[in-house]
Design a protein around this motif. Structure first.
Motif, PDB file in Angstrom:
ATOM      1  N   LEU A 158       5.566  -4.681 -29.896  1.00  0.00           N
ATOM      2  CA  LEU A 158       5.695  -3.900 -31.120  1.00  0.00           C
ATOM      3  C   LEU A 158       6.323  -4.697 -32.250  1.00  0.00           C
ATOM      4  N   THR A 159       7.302  -5.532 -31.928  1.00  0.00           N
ATOM      5  CA  THR A 159       7.970  -6.309 -32.971  1.00  0.00           C
ATOM      6  C   THR A 159       7.005  -7.250 -33.674  1.00  0.00           C
ATOM      7  N   SER A 160       6.172  -7.928 -32.886  1.00  0.00           N
ATOM      8  CA  SER A 160       5.246  -8.892 -33.482  1.00  0.00           C
ATOM      9  C   SER A 160       4.241  -8.222 -34.409  1.00  0.00           C
ATOM     10  N   HIS A 161       3.820  -7.002 -34.087  1.00  0.00           N
ATOM     11  CA  HIS A 161       2.810  -6.329 -34.901  1.00  0.00           C
ATOM     12  C   HIS A 161       3.433  -5.586 -36.081  1.00  0.00           C
ATOM     13  N   LEU A 162       4.624  -5.015 -35.906  1.00  0.00           N
ATOM     14  CA  LEU A 162       5.254  -4.318 -37.023  1.00  0.00           C
ATOM     15  C   LEU A 162       5.733  -5.288 -38.104  1.00  0.00           C
ATOM     16  N   ARG A 163       5.976  -6.513 -37.743  1.00  0.00           N
ATOM     17  CA  ARG A 163       6.386  -7.517 -38.738  1.00  0.00           C
ATOM     18  C   ARG A 163       5.187  -8.155 -39.433  1.00  0.00           C
ATOM     19  N   ASN A 164       3.985  -7.775 -39.011  1.00  0.00           N
ATOM     20  CA  ASN A 164       2.758  -8.285 -39.631  1.00  0.00           C
ATOM     21  C   ASN A 164       2.499  -7.526 -40.934  1.00  0.00           C
ATOM     22  N   LYS A 165       2.585  -8.196 -42.058  1.00  0.00           N
ATOM     23  CA  LYS A 165       2.424  -7.552 -43.365  1.00  0.00           C
ATOM     24  C   LYS A 165       0.990  -7.096 -43.606  1.00  0.00           C
ATOM     25  N   SER A 166       0.029  -7.700 -42.926  1.00  0.00           N
ATOM     26  CA  SER A 166      -1.375  -7.343 -43.147  1.00  0.00           C
ATOM     27  C   SER A 166      -1.845  -6.193 -42.261  1.00  0.00           C
ATOM     28  N   LEU A 167      -0.940  -5.574 -41.524  1.00  0.00           N
ATOM     29  CA  LEU A 167      -1.331  -4.466 -40.642  1.00  0.00           C
ATOM     30  C   LEU A 167      -1.733  -3.264 -41.494  1.00  0.00           C
ATOM     31  N   PRO A 168      -2.912  -2.665 -41.244  1.00  0.00           N
ATOM     32  CA  PRO A 168      -3.345  -1.505 -42.038  1.00  0.00           C
ATOM     33  C   PRO A 168      -2.357  -0.348 -41.936  1.00  0.00           C
ATOM     34  N   GLU A 169      -2.379   0.516 -42.962  1.00  0.00           N
ATOM     35  CA  GLU A 169      -1.405   1.597 -43.036  1.00  0.00           C
ATOM     36  C   GLU A 169      -1.530   2.565 -41.873  1.00  0.00           C
ATOM     37  N   GLY A 170      -2.765   2.894 -41.495  1.00  0.00           N
ATOM     38  CA  GLY A 170      -2.960   3.827 -40.381  1.00  0.00           C
ATOM     39  C   GLY A 170      -2.414   3.297 -39.070  1.00  0.00           C
ATOM     40  N   GLN A 171      -2.724   2.027 -38.775  1.00  0.00           N
ATOM     41  CA  GLN A 171      -2.213   1.415 -37.547  1.00  0.00           C
ATOM     42  C   GLN A 171      -0.695   1.251 -37.603  1.00  0.00           C
ATOM     43  N   ARG A 172      -0.161   0.997 -38.801  1.00  0.00           N
ATOM     44  CA  ARG A 172       1.294   0.850 -38.922  1.00  0.00           C
ATOM     45  C   ARG A 172       2.010   2.155 -38.587  1.00  0.00           C
ATOM     46  N   LYS A 173       1.450   3.289 -39.024  1.00  0.00           N
ATOM     47  CA  LYS A 173       2.058   4.576 -38.705  1.00  0.00           C
ATOM     48  C   LYS A 173       2.032   4.838 -37.209  1.00  0.00           C
ATOM     49  N   GLU A 174       0.922   4.477 -36.562  1.00  0.00           N
ATOM     50  CA  GLU A 174       0.842   4.645 -35.113  1.00  0.00           C
ATOM     51  C   GLU A 174       1.856   3.746 -34.402  1.00  0.00           C
ATOM     52  N   MET A 175       1.999   2.526 -34.895  1.00  0.00           N
ATOM     53  CA  MET A 175       2.973   1.606 -34.315  1.00  0.00           C
ATOM     54  C   MET A 175       4.397   2.117 -34.506  1.00  0.00           C
ATOM     55  N   GLU A 176       4.669   2.717 -35.660  1.00  0.00           N
ATOM     56  CA  GLU A 176       6.007   3.263 -35.897  1.00  0.00           C
ATOM     57  C   GLU A 176       6.304   4.433 -34.967  1.00  0.00           C
ATOM     58  N   LEU A 177       5.300   5.260 -34.672  1.00  0.00           N
ATOM     59  CA  LEU A 177       5.482   6.336 -33.699  1.00  0.00           C
ATOM     60  C   LEU A 177       5.824   5.775 -32.324  1.00  0.00           C
ATOM     61  N   LEU A 178       5.108   4.726 -31.937  1.00  0.00           N
ATOM     62  CA  LEU A 178       5.407   4.086 -30.652  1.00  0.00           C
ATOM     63  C   LEU A 178       6.799   3.464 -30.665  1.00  0.00           C
ATOM     64  N   TRP A 179       7.190   2.915 -31.809  1.00  0.00           N
ATOM     65  CA  TRP A 179       8.516   2.295 -31.920  1.00  0.00           C
ATOM     66  C   TRP A 179       9.626   3.330 -31.740  1.00  0.00           C
ATOM     67  N   VAL A 180       9.457   4.499 -32.339  1.00  0.00           N
ATOM     68  CA  VAL A 180      10.456   5.559 -32.207  1.00  0.00           C
ATOM     69  C   VAL A 180      10.538   6.040 -30.764  1.00  0.00           C
ATOM     70  N   ALA A 181       9.389   6.239 -30.127  1.00  0.00           N
ATOM     71  CA  ALA A 181       9.386   6.667 -28.728  1.00  0.00           C
ATOM     72  C   ALA A 181      10.018   5.597 -27.831  1.00  0.00           C
ATOM     73  N   PHE A 182       9.725   4.341 -28.119  1.00  0.00           N
ATOM     74  CA  PHE A 182      10.280   3.249 -27.317  1.00  0.00           C
ATOM     75  C   PHE A 182      11.790   3.128 -27.488  1.00  0.00           C
ATOM     76  N   SER A 183      12.259   3.147 -28.730  1.00  0.00           N
ATOM     77  CA  SER A 183      13.701   2.998 -28.970  1.00  0.00           C
ATOM     78  C   SER A 183      14.483   4.188 -28.414  1.00  0.00           C
ATOM     79  N   SER A 184      13.908   5.391 -28.489  1.00  0.00           N
ATOM     80  CA  SER A 184      14.584   6.563 -27.921  1.00  0.00           C
ATOM     81  C   SER A 184      14.679   6.455 -26.403  1.00  0.00           C
ATOM     82  N   SER A 185      13.598   6.019 -25.762  1.00  0.00           N
ATOM     83  CA  SER A 185      13.625   5.835 -24.312  1.00  0.00           C
ATOM     84  C   SER A 185      14.613   4.750 -23.911  1.00  0.00           C
TER      85      SER A 185
END
Length: 259
Positions: A75-102
């Motif tokens: 997740l870190t490598s992809h969320l730090r990618n500035k060229s990541l599309p907005e839709g995929q970034r939102k999905e990645m952020e959802l996964l990030w929240v679920a991961f950090s909470s777990s």
């Protein structure tokens, strides 16, 4: 007319979708393992505490830490990618929240096991709390680890120095998780309160019994002559109060006329 290479765009979309699918699969696996660890951690210090339980906790913890490192790098490598599309970034952020909470839940449970295991030693089983629970942990741990059965220690006796070695290992793993959480916050700035969940796609489907119950409730509401018990009780209370007021008024009139 300019030429557009659609194949490159399609390959990028497919690659991003595969990254999302892999991330979701890993986060789902981590959630199951963390839930299993929490279930096992609740048995430490109780009557089901044993060398087998401590071994199941160790295997589950190792699996969770291995998944955590893999998900963090993914997740870190992809969320730090500035060229990541907005839709995929939102999905990645959802996964990030679920991961950090777990990860935080796992950290809390690891600290809990670390402290309770120091109070309740397996060398003195008479001091264990008689909670009344019986078994069931091995099956849960095996399902979470995707194993047919866990490797149960053949020797039920406690080896010398095992608990102190286990405590030292847990202390190192807790410190490793502390560093991982701090490193995550430094590398990726995802504010949890700004991430919106999609909701319905993660909602559990109604079972047949739940659907039947909802159908019965809707039928009861549609029947005009049927009244719920709470409404009938309210009517009875109102009638009783009206009768009391009527009797009081009658007594007042009688007292006025006969005095």
């Amino acid at each position: 007319m300019p030429l557009v290479n659609n194949k490159v765009g399609d390959d990028c979309t497919v690659g991003t979708d595969k990254v999302l699918v892999d991330g979701k699969a890993q986060v789902d696996s981590l959630i199951k393992v963390v839930a299993c660890y929490r279930h096992l951690a609740s048995c430490v210090g109780g009557c089901t505490d044993s060398l087998q339980l401590r071994d199941e906790l160790r295997q589950t913890r190792e699996k969770a830490l291995k998944l955590s490192v893999s998900i963090c790098n993914h997740l870190t490598s992809h969320l730090r990618n500035k060229s990541l599309p907005e839709g995929q970034r939102k999905e990645m952020e959802l996964l990030w929240v679920a991961f950090s909470s777990s990860l935080e839940l796992l950290h809390v449970d690891m600290c809990k096991v670390f402290n309770i295991s120091d109070i309740f030693s397996l060398a003195n089983t008479d001091a264990l709390v008689q909670t009344g629970l019986q078994g069931g942990g091995s099956e849960v741990a095996a399902r979470a680890l995707s194993l047919p059965d866990l490797n149960i220690a053949p020797n039920p006796t406690l080896p010398a120095g095992l608990e102190s070695q286990e405590r030292s290992t847990m202390e190192q793993e807790i410190s490793q998780m502390d560093r991982m959480i701090d490193d995550m916050e430094m590398k990726v700035n995802v504010m949890r309160w700004m991430v919106e969940s999609h909701g319905p796609q993660h909602a559990e489907a109604l079972s047949s019994s739940d659907s039947a119950s909802l159908a019965l409730l809707s039928v009861d509401e549609e029947q005009p002559g049927h009244q719920p018990p709470c409404q009938r009780s309210n009517i009875h209370v109102l009638l009783l109060l009206f009768a009391v007021v009527l009797v009081a008024a009658t007594l007042s009139v009688c007292i006025i006329f006969f005095t």
